[in-house]
Design an enzyme around this catalytic site. Structure first.
Site, PDB file in Angstrom:
ATOM      1  N   LYS A  74       0.861  -1.181   0.000  1.00 22.14           N
ATOM      2  CA  LYS A  74       0.000   0.000   0.000  1.00 22.14           C
ATOM      3  C   LYS A  74       0.899   1.232   0.000  1.00 22.14           C
ATOM      4  O   LYS A  74       1.902   1.255   0.731  1.00 22.14           O
ATOM      5  CB  LYS A  74      -0.880  -0.041   1.257  1.00 22.14           C
ATOM      6  CG  LYS A  74      -1.859   1.110   1.376  1.00 22.14           C
ATOM      7  CD  LYS A  74      -2.668   0.976   2.662  1.00 22.14           C
ATOM      8  CE  LYS A  74      -3.706   2.069   2.813  1.00 22.14           C
ATOM      9  NZ  LYS A  74      -4.487   1.952   4.051  1.00 22.14           N
ATOM     10  N   SER A 149      -9.412   1.748   3.066  1.00 20.78           N
ATOM     11  CA  SER A 149      -8.586   2.493   2.147  1.00 20.78           C
ATOM     12  C   SER A 149      -7.570   1.636   1.384  1.00 20.78           C
ATOM     13  O   SER A 149      -7.035   2.083   0.382  1.00 20.78           O
ATOM     14  CB  SER A 149      -7.839   3.598   2.905  1.00 20.78           C
ATOM     15  OG  SER A 149      -6.992   3.049   3.895  1.00 20.78           O
ATOM     16  N   SER A 173      -9.485  -0.624   7.148  1.00 21.12           N
ATOM     17  CA  SER A 173      -8.948  -0.517   5.784  1.00 21.12           C
ATOM     18  C   SER A 173      -8.301  -1.759   5.195  1.00 21.12           C
ATOM     19  O   SER A 173      -8.066  -1.810   3.989  1.00 21.12           O
ATOM     20  CB  SER A 173      -7.953   0.628   5.709  1.00 21.12           C
ATOM     21  OG  SER A 173      -8.656   1.824   5.601  1.00 21.12           O
TER      22      SER A 173
END
Ligand code: GLN
Length: 466
Positions: A74, A149, A173
């Site tokens: 990420k 996210s 997330s």
């Protein structure tokens, strides 16, 4: 136990594939960026590392289980010398000067980072639409959001573009996008994995979490990234989780679920009936099921967002154009700060900074921030009581199925409410695991602190039952 990591390892050792071909194939899959999952490809770095693995194999040297395994990161983790953008305009051209501890451990074990993955900017969001790189598309249906996210990470795993990915979970997330794309995603106990080198969102709930297609791969990665790190004082020593230990589950006798999560108007009818059907299947295997009381969704969501906004306002105050990222020059220093921050942060991030500064300011902090802290304590006490009665708490991951791209942006409040099943466990700093079965967006298993092992065990059991 089923494991992609083991499978690839075997193929490498038996010389059925070369590491270079494997990495090149993954890079080729990622290049068209069909799901908007890619912020930057780590092509040169990855191919160089692959060459070294191939040389080792050629020289008949032993390779470790993770050696040569391609993984995604990420884009909120530092990886020295690579862009670390947090999917923001602010850090669009920022290159990391050092590497995050969890990522370094994976690299030391030989795993190969191949991509920095799209996500909601600074972790702010539940759909991976709050990003300068374009909305991430759901792996199962491109019209739907990927979740957020860590949307890019979950989609890359679901599409098999990466063997596993490292997401970040502050309020859901890792778990929510894993549910939205039907893969496994673990938020470990807070402090089990070092946060050093993860761009801070809400430091008191930020967790580093693996996403993978099998439980065994989650276990393998978790073992590597866990442990005490002098650079993160909240880390603690945890035991390694063995494969053998998680393949038997006879010590799980009682599970519970929150009555008010299910008997609620906000939950989608199919998610509710699928969840209750799953509970029945578990009961039929002789496991006791208890209904538990918990705080209502509005309280959980407001407590979480009060604290998360306060912490992010404080954490992001370091981004003023002086040391990091884009700087806009103004007539004087104050104006430079002001234009740098207003032009480079997204609307969603600004909403949170304004909200966070508001709840921390004099005249409001007692009534809002301090109150949220005290509710958080009550939530933790509630969990402690629950875990005296049950081994595991089950819940849906989300109250509703994946929304269409564009829908969540219209109504931020509705988006915040969609986090109502994930944020409470974050406030309790508990280990929580999304499994892809049970409902359209999966099921979440939660255990008491430092009981991450129990989750993997129960997930193995549910794989056969659901
Ligand atoms: N959706 C939640 C939020 O926007 C959680 C995000 C996260 O875990 N980073 O705060």
């Amino acid at each position: 136990m089923e494991s992609q990591i083991r499978e690839i390892h075997q193929q490498l050792v038996e010389k059925k594939i070369t590491c270079t071909d494997l990495i090149q194939a993954k890079l080729d899959l990622l290049k068209p960026n069909a799901y908007n999952t890619v912020n930057s490809l780590l092509e040169n770095l990855a191919l160089e590392k692959a060459k070294k693995v191939d040389e080792k194999i050629k020289n008949k040297q032993e390779i470790g289980l993770l050696e040569g395994i391609p993984f995604g990161i990420k884009d909120v983790y530092m990886l020295q010398g690579t862009f670390t953008t947090a999917s923001s305009k602010f850090l669009k051209n920022y290159k990391a000067p050092y590497t995050a501890s969890a990522i370094q451990k994976l690299i030391d074990a030989g795993a190969i980072p191949i991509v920095k993955e799209n996500c909601d900017s600074f972790g702010h969001g539940s759909s991976s639409e709050n990003t300068i790189f374009g909305a991430v598309k759901n792996a199962l249906n491109k019209d739907l959001v990927a979740g957020g996210s860590s949307g890019g990470s979950a989609v890359n795993v679901a599409k098999n573009y990466t063997t596993f990915s490292i997401g970040g979970d502050t309020g859901g997330s890792v778990r929510q996008p894993s549910g939205y794309n039907k893969v496994y995603g673990l938020k470990p106990t807070y402090g089990r994995v070092s946060r050093f080198g993860l761009l801070a969102y809400a430091s008191s709930t930020d967790c580093v979490g693996p996403i993978a297609t099998t439980i065994e791969d989650v276990r393998i990665v978790l073992n590597v990234i866990s442990g005490v790190d002098a650079k993160d004082q909240t880390t603690y020593l945890s035991n390694e989780i063995s494969e053998k230990e998680i393949s038997r589950y006879d010590d799980i006798k009682t599970i519970g679920y929150f009555k008010n999560f299910i008997e609620n108007e906000a939950i989608d009818a199919t998610i509710k009936s699928d969840f209750l059907a799953s509970i029945e299947k578990i009961k039929s295997k002789g496991i006791n099921v208890k209904m538990l009381d918990f705080f209502d969704s509005e309280t959980l969501v407001s407590t979480y967002y009060t604290l998360a906004m306060a912490e992010t306002a404080s954490n992001l105050s370091r981004l003023d154009g002086t040391n990091y990222g884009n700087r806009m020059e103004g007539k004087n220093l104050k104006e430079s700060y002001s234009s740098t921050r207003s032009e480079n942060f997204s609307e969603e991030t600004k909403r949170r900074i304004v909200g966070g500064n508001q709840v921390l300011s004099q005249g409001f902090s007692d009534e809002i921030y301090t109150k949220a802290l005290s509710i958080r304590d009550q939530i933790s006490e509630n969990f402690e009581k629950d875990f005296q009665e049950v081994d595991i708490i089950l819940s849906p991951v989300t109250p509703n199925p994946q929304p269409k791209i564009g829908e969540s942006l219209k109504n931020p409040l509705a988006m915040y409410l969609s986090d109502s099943y994930t944020v409470g466990f974050s406030l309790g700093q508990l280990p929580t695991f999304t499994i892809p079965q049970g409902t359209a967006t999966g099921i979440q298993l939660t255990a008491a602190k430092n009981n991450d092992e129990l989750l993997l065990k129960f997930a193995n059991f549910l794989k056969e039952v659901l």
